[in-house]
Design a protein around this motif. Structure first.
Motif, PDB file in Angstrom:
ATOM      1  N   VAL A   9      14.407  -8.812   7.058  1.00  0.00           N
ATOM      2  CA  VAL A   9      15.814  -8.610   6.713  1.00  0.00           C
ATOM      3  C   VAL A   9      16.661  -8.587   7.975  1.00  0.00           C
ATOM      4  CG1 VAL A   9      17.499  -7.072   5.620  1.00  0.00           C
ATOM      5  CG2 VAL A   9      15.179  -7.254   4.677  1.00  0.00           C
ATOM      6  N   MET A  10      17.738  -9.386   7.976  1.00  0.00           N
ATOM      7  CA  MET A  10      18.727  -9.364   9.051  1.00  0.00           C
ATOM      8  C   MET A  10      20.014  -8.769   8.469  1.00  0.00           C
ATOM      9  SD  MET A  10      18.114 -13.142  10.673  1.00  0.00           S
ATOM     10  CE  MET A  10      16.844 -13.436  11.916  1.00  0.00           C
ATOM     11  N   VAL A  11      20.381  -7.594   8.947  1.00  0.00           N
ATOM     12  CA  VAL A  11      21.582  -6.929   8.434  1.00  0.00           C
ATOM     13  C   VAL A  11      22.794  -7.422   9.219  1.00  0.00           C
ATOM     14  CG1 VAL A  11      22.749  -4.730   8.055  1.00  0.00           C
ATOM     15  CG2 VAL A  11      20.259  -4.903   7.721  1.00  0.00           C
ATOM     16  N   ALA A  12      23.746  -8.013   8.517  1.00  0.00           N
ATOM     17  CA  ALA A  12      24.932  -8.587   9.151  1.00  0.00           C
ATOM     18  C   ALA A  12      25.953  -7.499   9.452  1.00  0.00           C
ATOM     19  CB  ALA A  12      25.548  -9.648   8.238  1.00  0.00           C
ATOM     20  N   LEU A  13      26.130  -7.220  10.744  1.00  0.00           N
ATOM     21  CA  LEU A  13      27.108  -6.206  11.154  1.00  0.00           C
ATOM     22  C   LEU A  13      28.497  -6.846  11.269  1.00  0.00           C
ATOM     23  CD1 LEU A  13      25.052  -4.313  13.897  1.00  0.00           C
ATOM     24  CD2 LEU A  13      25.330  -3.712  11.475  1.00  0.00           C
ATOM     25  N   ARG A  18      33.361  -1.772  17.229  1.00  0.00           N
ATOM     26  CA  ARG A  18      32.099  -1.398  17.846  1.00  0.00           C
ATOM     27  C   ARG A  18      31.560  -0.090  17.286  1.00  0.00           C
ATOM     28  NH1 ARG A  18      31.460   2.271  21.734  1.00  0.00           N
ATOM     29  NH2 ARG A  18      29.518   2.243  22.978  1.00  0.00           N
ATOM     30  N   ALA A  19      32.439   0.909  17.117  1.00  0.00           N
ATOM     31  CA  ALA A  19      31.997   2.219  16.653  1.00  0.00           C
ATOM     32  C   ALA A  19      31.359   2.126  15.269  1.00  0.00           C
ATOM     33  CB  ALA A  19      33.175   3.194  16.633  1.00  0.00           C
ATOM     34  N   LEU A  22      27.890   0.409  15.523  1.00  0.00           N
ATOM     35  CA  LEU A  22      26.864   1.297  16.072  1.00  0.00           C
ATOM     36  C   LEU A  22      26.513   2.419  15.100  1.00  0.00           C
ATOM     37  CD1 LEU A  22      27.974   1.510  19.809  1.00  0.00           C
ATOM     38  CD2 LEU A  22      26.118   0.149  18.813  1.00  0.00           C
ATOM     39  N   GLU A  23      27.491   2.855  14.318  1.00  0.00           N
ATOM     40  CA  GLU A  23      27.220   3.884  13.309  1.00  0.00           C
ATOM     41  C   GLU A  23      26.222   3.369  12.271  1.00  0.00           C
ATOM     42  OE1 GLU A  23      29.539   5.989   9.582  1.00  0.00           O
ATOM     43  OE2 GLU A  23      30.728   5.269  11.260  1.00  0.00           O
ATOM     44  N   ILE A  24      26.450   2.146  11.803  1.00  0.00           N
ATOM     45  CA  ILE A  24      25.531   1.539  10.838  1.00  0.00           C
ATOM     46  C   ILE A  24      24.165   1.325  11.488  1.00  0.00           C
ATOM     47  CG2 ILE A  24      25.051  -0.511   9.446  1.00  0.00           C
ATOM     48  CD1 ILE A  24      28.134  -0.813   9.177  1.00  0.00           C
ATOM     49  N   ALA A  25      24.172   0.824  12.717  1.00  0.00           N
ATOM     50  CA  ALA A  25      22.919   0.569  13.422  1.00  0.00           C
ATOM     51  C   ALA A  25      22.101   1.845  13.590  1.00  0.00           C
ATOM     52  CB  ALA A  25      23.203  -0.072  14.776  1.00  0.00           C
ATOM     53  N   GLN A  26      22.761   2.931  13.899  1.00  0.00           N
ATOM     54  CA  GLN A  26      22.057   4.203  14.073  1.00  0.00           C
ATOM     55  C   GLN A  26      21.344   4.621  12.786  1.00  0.00           C
ATOM     56  OE1 GLN A  26      25.179   6.739  15.512  1.00  0.00           O
ATOM     57  NE2 GLN A  26      25.014   5.986  17.626  1.00  0.00           N
ATOM     58  N   ILE A  49      27.685  -5.423  23.180  1.00  0.00           N
ATOM     59  CA  ILE A  49      27.163  -4.912  21.912  1.00  0.00           C
ATOM     60  C   ILE A  49      25.718  -5.341  21.722  1.00  0.00           C
ATOM     61  CG2 ILE A  49      27.962  -6.873  20.518  1.00  0.00           C
ATOM     62  CD1 ILE A  49      27.938  -3.170  19.432  1.00  0.00           C
ATOM     63  N   ILE A  50      25.366  -6.508  22.219  1.00  0.00           N
ATOM     64  CA  ILE A  50      23.983  -6.985  22.105  1.00  0.00           C
ATOM     65  C   ILE A  50      23.058  -6.093  22.921  1.00  0.00           C
ATOM     66  CG2 ILE A  50      22.421  -8.924  22.508  1.00  0.00           C
ATOM     67  CD1 ILE A  50      24.940 -10.729  22.221  1.00  0.00           C
ATOM     68  N   ARG A  51      23.486  -5.771  24.133  1.00  0.00           N
ATOM     69  CA  ARG A  51      22.674  -4.896  24.985  1.00  0.00           C
ATOM     70  C   ARG A  51      22.494  -3.513  24.351  1.00  0.00           C
ATOM     71  NH1 ARG A  51      26.208  -7.508  28.735  1.00  0.00           N
ATOM     72  NH2 ARG A  51      25.078  -9.105  29.921  1.00  0.00           N
ATOM     73  N   GLU A  52      23.553  -3.007  23.729  1.00  0.00           N
ATOM     74  CA  GLU A  52      23.475  -1.699  23.080  1.00  0.00           C
ATOM     75  C   GLU A  52      22.505  -1.725  21.899  1.00  0.00           C
ATOM     76  OE1 GLU A  52      27.516   0.695  23.405  1.00  0.00           O
ATOM     77  OE2 GLU A  52      27.924  -1.363  22.775  1.00  0.00           O
ATOM     78  N   LEU A  53      22.568  -2.788  21.111  1.00  0.00           N
ATOM     79  CA  LEU A  53      21.687  -2.898  19.954  1.00  0.00           C
ATOM     80  C   LEU A  53      20.234  -3.093  20.374  1.00  0.00           C
ATOM     81  CD1 LEU A  53      24.020  -5.126  17.766  1.00  0.00           C
ATOM     82  CD2 LEU A  53      23.380  -2.749  17.277  1.00  0.00           C
ATOM     83  N   LYS A  54      20.013  -3.857  21.445  1.00  0.00           N
ATOM     84  CA  LYS A  54      18.653  -4.028  21.956  1.00  0.00           C
ATOM     85  C   LYS A  54      18.106  -2.705  22.473  1.00  0.00           C
ATOM     86  CE  LYS A  54      16.541  -7.341  22.460  1.00  0.00           C
ATOM     87  NZ  LYS A  54      15.530  -8.023  21.576  1.00  0.00           N
ATOM     88  N   ALA A  55      18.953  -1.927  23.112  1.00  0.00           N
ATOM     89  CA  ALA A  55      18.527  -0.627  23.627  1.00  0.00           C
ATOM     90  C   ALA A  55      18.131   0.316  22.490  1.00  0.00           C
ATOM     91  CB  ALA A  55      19.642   0.001  24.461  1.00  0.00           C
ATOM     92  N   MET A  56      18.676   0.067  21.297  1.00  0.00           N
ATOM     93  CA  MET A  56      18.344   0.873  20.126  1.00  0.00           C
ATOM     94  C   MET A  56      17.067   0.378  19.450  1.00  0.00           C
ATOM     95  SD  MET A  56      22.204   1.255  18.556  1.00  0.00           S
ATOM     96  CE  MET A  56      21.761   2.314  17.172  1.00  0.00           C
ATOM     97  N   GLY A  57      16.512  -0.719  19.959  1.00  0.00           N
ATOM     98  CA  GLY A  57      15.238  -1.203  19.441  1.00  0.00           C
ATOM     99  C   GLY A  57      15.322  -2.354  18.463  1.00  0.00           C
ATOM    100  N   PHE A  58      16.516  -2.914  18.278  1.00  0.00           N
ATOM    101  CA  PHE A  58      16.675  -3.997  17.303  1.00  0.00           C
ATOM    102  C   PHE A  58      16.401  -5.368  17.907  1.00  0.00           C
ATOM    103  CE2 PHE A  58      19.506  -0.731  15.477  1.00  0.00           C
ATOM    104  CZ  PHE A  58      19.058  -0.732  14.168  1.00  0.00           C
ATOM    105  N   ARG A  59      15.921  -6.283  17.082  1.00  0.00           N
ATOM    106  CA  ARG A  59      15.984  -7.698  17.396  1.00  0.00           C
ATOM    107  C   ARG A  59      17.345  -8.192  16.932  1.00  0.00           C
ATOM    108  NH1 ARG A  59      10.702  -9.604  14.390  1.00  0.00           N
ATOM    109  NH2 ARG A  59      11.379  -7.873  13.076  1.00  0.00           N
TER     110      ARG A  59
END
Length: 234
Positions: A9-13, A18-19, A22-26, A49-59
């Motif tokens: 599943v790829m969740v479309a943000l 940005r806030a 990141l809230e959804i990503a968290q 935003i890509i770097r932040e999402l990668k840091a959270m562990g997402f592909r």
């Protein structure tokens, strides 16, 4: 829901800031799913935003749908090659040269073995047969157009294509087991189609041959996105 299904599943943000993204990503962290960054979010946040999402562990699936002359697209791919995204979209209708040169640039510019891979947009899932003929002047039927563009993309070295789930079975038969098929226009049973013209349920799409399904509003606009993801296959 198993992590094996979540990983497809790829969740479309596709949200306004940005806030919120990141809230959804968290809420989706450690679920196993991918996240998709499209034009809207990228235009607001850029590569950060890509770097932040990668840091959270997402592909990360970077869905910018690049479409320009070959030199412009390949130079843009070179800039994006090490932004952290795993996949990037370009339009197959940009032609063989544009795609092939961009693939080579992505390989040459990536600093890691598992660098940025390119996937091609075939026919947007908001288009139906009537619009394809009457508005865009395409004489082939919709399925033939999708299959032709996918074949061209594979010859150019793309890792896969984006198409509606309704073409997935034919694409899988044409392209083989290793070619990535990413299918937007996914709607859980009973939900509204919104601006998607060619839709399927998650299970139907996977059974038809999709590698990954893209789901946006049914998850991101839910009161509890994590819960919506977990019940996606009900």
């Amino acid at each position: 829901m198993s992590s094996e299904l979540n990983e497809r599943v790829m969740v479309a943000l596709d949200v306004e800031d940005r806030a919120k993204a990141l809230e959804i990503a968290q809420q989706l962290q450690r679920s196993g799913c991918w996240v998709k960054v499209g034009l809207e979010l990228y235009s607001i946040c850029g590569t950060e935003i890509i770097r932040e999402l990668k840091a959270m562990g997402f592909r990360v699936f970077l869905d910018l749908k690049l479409h320009d002359i070959p030199n412009t697209v390949k130079r843009t791919v070179a800039v994006l090659a090490n932004c952290g995204a795993d996949l990037l979209t370009i339009h197959c209708s940009g032609g063989f040269q544009m795609m092939a040169e961009s693939v080579e640039v992505a390989k040459a510019s990536s600093t890691s073995e598992n660098g940025l891979k390119l996937v091609g947009i075939t026919v947007l899932t908001s288009l139906d047969e009537k619009r394809l003929h009457e508005e865009l002047g395409v004489e082939r039927n919709l399925k033939e157009q999708v299959l032709m563009l996918a074949e061209l993309g594979k010859k150019a070295g793309l890792a896969g294509v984006v198409a509606s789930p309704q073409e997935a079975r034919d694409l899988r038969a044409q392209s083989g087991p290793d070619f990535l098929l990413i299918t937007p226009g996914i709607r859980p049973a009973g939900s509204e189609t919104q601006d998607q013209a060619r839709t399927m349920t998650p299970r139907e799409a996977i059974e038809s041959g999709s590698s990954y399904i893209v789901v946006g509003r049914p998850i991101t606009r839910a009161a509890n996105p994590r819960e919506a993801l977990e019940h996606l296959w009900d």
